[in-house]
Design a protein around this motif. Structure first.
Motif, PDB file in Angstrom:
ATOM      1  N   UNK A 566       0.838  -1.202   0.000  1.00  0.00           N
ATOM      2  CA  UNK A 566       0.000   0.000   0.000  1.00  0.00           C
ATOM      3  C   UNK A 566       0.871   1.249   0.000  1.00  0.00           C
ATOM      4  N   UNK A 567       0.296   2.328  -0.510  1.00  0.00           N
ATOM      5  CA  UNK A 567       0.946   3.633  -0.447  1.00  0.00           C
ATOM      6  C   UNK A 567      -0.087   4.667  -0.012  1.00  0.00           C
ATOM      7  N   UNK A 568       0.399   5.690   0.677  1.00  0.00           N
ATOM      8  CA  UNK A 568      -0.463   6.812   1.045  1.00  0.00           C
ATOM      9  C   UNK A 568      -0.498   7.805  -0.100  1.00  0.00           C
ATOM     10  N   UNK A 574      -3.946   3.537  -0.881  1.00  0.00           N
ATOM     11  CA  UNK A 574      -4.171   2.938  -2.193  1.00  0.00           C
ATOM     12  C   UNK A 574      -3.231   1.747  -2.370  1.00  0.00           C
ATOM     13  N   UNK A 575      -3.539   0.908  -3.359  1.00  0.00           N
ATOM     14  CA  UNK A 575      -2.681  -0.238  -3.681  1.00  0.00           C
ATOM     15  C   UNK A 575      -1.484   0.250  -4.489  1.00  0.00           C
ATOM     16  N   UNK A 576      -0.307  -0.205  -4.085  1.00  0.00           N
ATOM     17  CA  UNK A 576       0.904   0.032  -4.866  1.00  0.00           C
ATOM     18  C   UNK A 576       1.021  -1.146  -5.836  1.00  0.00           C
ATOM     19  N   UNK A 577       0.550  -0.936  -7.056  1.00  0.00           N
ATOM     20  CA  UNK A 577       0.448  -2.035  -8.009  1.00  0.00           C
ATOM     21  C   UNK A 577       1.805  -2.647  -8.338  1.00  0.00           C
ATOM     22  N   UNK A 578       2.801  -1.813  -8.579  1.00  0.00           N
ATOM     23  CA  UNK A 578       4.109  -2.338  -8.957  1.00  0.00           C
ATOM     24  C   UNK A 578       4.730  -3.139  -7.822  1.00  0.00           C
TER      25      UNK A 578
END
Length: 585
Positions: A566-568, A574-578
């Protein structure tokens, strides 16, 4: 089913009308019963049977109550071949058709112009049935005599619409809170008589011949739907095993059992073999024929991706083989079946439903949470507010539902035998009806059985007497053997309970509890959770994010279990896709 005579529109209309009658019965019983286990927890069911003892409809009836009701009608006919209009019968005989002794069942034969057309059924789990200890789940009872309940094998309680007072006086004399029992008894009778009136109106509108044709068509249609659902399955022989926790000292080795399922799509049939299971056990955990059949039917319905009417027509396509004198089969008198509706029944439902997951997606279901623990305890004692005795079963718990190939587990699942169809108690009603106070009730994050579709999480609660000591009795399963995940899904969390003394010290409670809770002491309960379906790393990262935002998962646990980073962002978490792709790969 003859296509020449089948009228689909008419059949659908009348089928909905009879479902509506069952729902009116249900509302009548829910609103007029006295005990909280019925009018708050909804631990009861209503159904309509045919004149030849087939289950026609049960609407939202609890599966373990209604999937064997046709056996009770058969027993009624055998005992009373001369049934007449105005009769009503009380049955709680676990050896000939009923679920267990605590489920008092009222059966009312419905006549039109002197012809028996239907039997209306109401079945309600009583707060007390005169057991030797104040609980309707007497797990330690080595036989029915130690259990202590009065058994009524389809006994007449009304003739010509008038009460048979002898039977009622027996109950009022033997049962601990007679006014409460009598109120529930009248509520059951009233609901059955509502069905009688409505069914007579239905026949008056359509005529006897049309209604008889409908009954034939509806059951045959249901059988056809079930047959087609089975024809779409792959041919297979499935084997699965289940295990109930050890109950010291009366079941020190626990109870292991197995099931063999032969799927025969070319015949549109499923054969379920339980004959390799062991003999009756010397405690209250034996199943009845009704609960064994209900568990198998429930497990099958949970596992196949099809909408099938739940009635005797559909049952024709599932053949169940069982032994007499088996703990997972038919009981042999006088072995106790006091806990037959839950515990081992729940394990068997799980065992059957999970077996189908061996076929791969979209079949089968993980195991739902087991454990009729502290949140289902039967409480009793003296209430100083009224200076009267009280007895009632709690239903304050949640228990996590199983993950499936389509969805996450249902949060307020209850246990597999009720499949979410009971209600959780109202805190306020419980505290009004009993001298207790709830300290907290809360969901517990990071407890779900992880999976592509996760099980529902655990639930925690605590309660204490308001003044005087109270008796607390329950038979919890699931503190040792968890609810299993399937198809790569993880197991659910185990159940647990603690006793907290007035000075704050805690001690863990065993599976089976029968104690007096003193003033100042608190019971803390922790539910089992449901198992997961499919590998956790296949779960949609957006669903994982939603779980974190909703509080079902902590971000740390979600990352460790599901591989989602996750990232802020300015808009929130939000999801950190990479990073998620790197971690998962």
């Amino acid at each position: 089913m003859s296509q020449n005579t089948f009228d689909g529109v008419r059949t659908a209309i009348i089928a909905n009308k009879v479902d509506g009658i069952v729902r009116e019965m249900t509302n009548t019983l829910l609103r007029s019963a006295r005990s909280a286990v019925i009018n708050s927890a909804r631990d009861f069911s209503c159904a309509i049977l045919t004149d030849d003892d087939q289950l026609l409809t049960a609407a939202e009836g609890i599966p373990v109550h209604v999937f064997g009701a046709q056996l009770q009608a058969q027993a009624l006919r055998a005992a009373h071949p001369d049934m007449r209009e105005g009769d009503a019968y009380l049955d709680n005989n676990p050896y000939v058709g009923n679920s267990h002794a605590a489920d008092h069942t009222i059966l009312v034969p419905v006549f039109v112009d002197g012809e028996h057309l239907f039997t209306a059924v109401t079945k309600a789990h009583q707060a007390d049935v005169g057991n030797s200890i104040p609980t309707t789940y007497h797990a330690a009872a080595k036989d029915v005599y130690e259990e202590g309940a009065v058994i009524f094998p389809t006994v007449k309680v009304q003739t010509n619409y008038e009460n048979v007072d002898d039977v009622i006086r027996m109950c009022r004399t033997r049962i601990r809170v007679p006014s409460q029992w009598y109120g529930d008894f009248l509520a059951e009778l009233g609901a059955a008589r509502v069905a009688e009136r409505r069914l007579k109106e239905l026949v008056a509108k359509y005529g006897v011949e049309t209604i008889r044709q409908f009954v034939t068509d509806w059951l045959d249609y249901s059988e056809t739907v079930m047959a087609k659902a089975i024809e779409s399955l792959p041919a297979a022989t499935l084997r699965n095993t289940g295990r109930h926790d050890a109950f010291d000292p009366f079941l020190p080795d626990g109870l292991d059992f197995g099931v063999r399922i032969d799927i025969k799509p070319d015949q549109g049939r499923i054969d379920v073999d339980l004959t390799e299971n062991g003999p009756n056990v010397d405690c209250g955990l034996n199943l009845t024929e009704a609960t064994t059949r209900a568990a198998v039917f429930g497990g099958v319905f949970n596992a196949i991706p099809a909408r099938v009417p739940k009635n005797s027509g559909a049952f024709r396509r599932v053949v169940v083989e069982m032994n007499e004198g088996s703990a997972v089969g038919k009981p042999k008198f006088p072995h106790s079946c006091s806990v037959a509706t839950t515990n081992v029944t729940d394990r068997l439902i799980n065992c059957v439903g999970a077996a189908f997951a061996q076929l791969g997606e979209p079949y089968g279901v993980a195991e739902g949470a087991v454990g009729v623990g502290a949140g289902y305890a039967v409480l009793s004692g003296r209430d100083r507010r009224t200076d009267e005795d009280f007895v009632n079963q709690l239903c304050i718990t949640a228990n996590g539902g199983p993950g499936s190939a389509y969805a996450d587990g249902w949060v307020t699942y209850g246990v597999p035998c009720v499949s979410g169809l009971m209600y959780r108690d109202s805190v306020e009603i419980d505290e009004i009806k009993m001298p207790i106070r709830y300290k907290h009730l809360r969901m517990v994050p990071d407890t779900s059985g992880a999976g592509k579709y996760r099980g529902a999480p655990s639930f925690e609660f605590a309660y204490t007497p308001t003044a005087d000591p109270i008796s607390v009795i329950y038979p919890c399963d699931g503190q040792i053997a968890p609810s299993k995940g399937v198809a790569g899904g993880e197991d659910g969390a185990r159940a647990a309970a603690w006793l907290e003394d007035a000075d704050g010290t805690r001690s863990q409670l065993p599976n089976t509890v029968a104690m007096v809770l003193q003033s100042g002491q608190t019971v803390h309960g922790f539910d089992a959770s449901g198992g997961g379906y499919g590998p956790p790393l296949q779960r949609d990262p957006r669903l994982v994010l939603e779980d974190v935002l909703e509080g079902w998962e902590t971000a740390e646990h979600a990352t460790a279990t599901y591989g989602v980073e996750f990232i802020d962002t300015p808009d929130g978490l939000a999801v950190d896709d990479a990073a998620t792709e790197r971690r998962r790969s």
